[in-house]
Write an enzyme that holds these catalytic residues in place. Structure first.
Site: not given
Length: 161
Positions: A14, A89
């Site tokens: 990201h 994550e």
């Protein structure tokens, strides 16, 4: 079941968030992209616009969805975008939002030297996040199983097409 067809997998992180900017551990904390993160995603979209991409898969975090959408905007024909919590994550438990340097210091505390710290490898070190005082933190085995389930989903999706 047909013969597996090799695929190219592009892994993209990201764009930058405020936690990245300030060196904080974000894990599952849903932090927006900074202007730099937005610009980086636009640049990546321009770079990848002529690559053959059949599917975009991202975590369900806002930063990952926004990055995927910004990359997808550069394409003449937008590609399907699937979101899944399986690609989040590593969850850091009560270390979420902590300064990254403080966490690394905790991870290094039993090592006699930086070389010993590096030689033991990332998985050995990150396993220390999941310790008695931080039982909520996710283990690396759990993260690995989540990621493997996504690869299996992508493979099965192709088999059904």
């Amino acid at each position: 079941m047909s013969q597996y067809k090799p695929k190219t997998l592009y892994l993209v992180r990201h764009g930058q968030t405020l936690f990245n900017h300030f060196g904080r551990m974000q894990g599952w904390s849903d932090i927006d992209l900074t202007q730099e993160g937005i610009e980086g995603a636009h640049q990546l979209g321009q770079y990848l616009k002529d690559y053959r991409i059949d599917l975009i898969v991202s975590s369900d975090s806002k930063r990952a969805i926004d990055t995927a959408n910004l990359v997808n905007e550069a394409r003449v024909i937008a590609k399907p975008h699937i979101t899944t919590p399986q690609l989040r994550e590593l969850y850091f438990g009560n270390e979420e939002g902590a300064k990254g340097i403080c966490l690394w210091e905790k991870l290094m505390q039993d090592e006699s030297s930086l070389q010993e710290f590096m030689d033991k490898g990332m998985f050995h070190r990150m396993g220390r996040i999941h310790r008695p005082e931080n039982l909520e933190a996710e283990t690396l085995d759990t993260l690995q199983h989540r990621c493997e389930s996504v690869l299996k989903m992508i493979h099965e999706r192709e088999e059904s097409v």
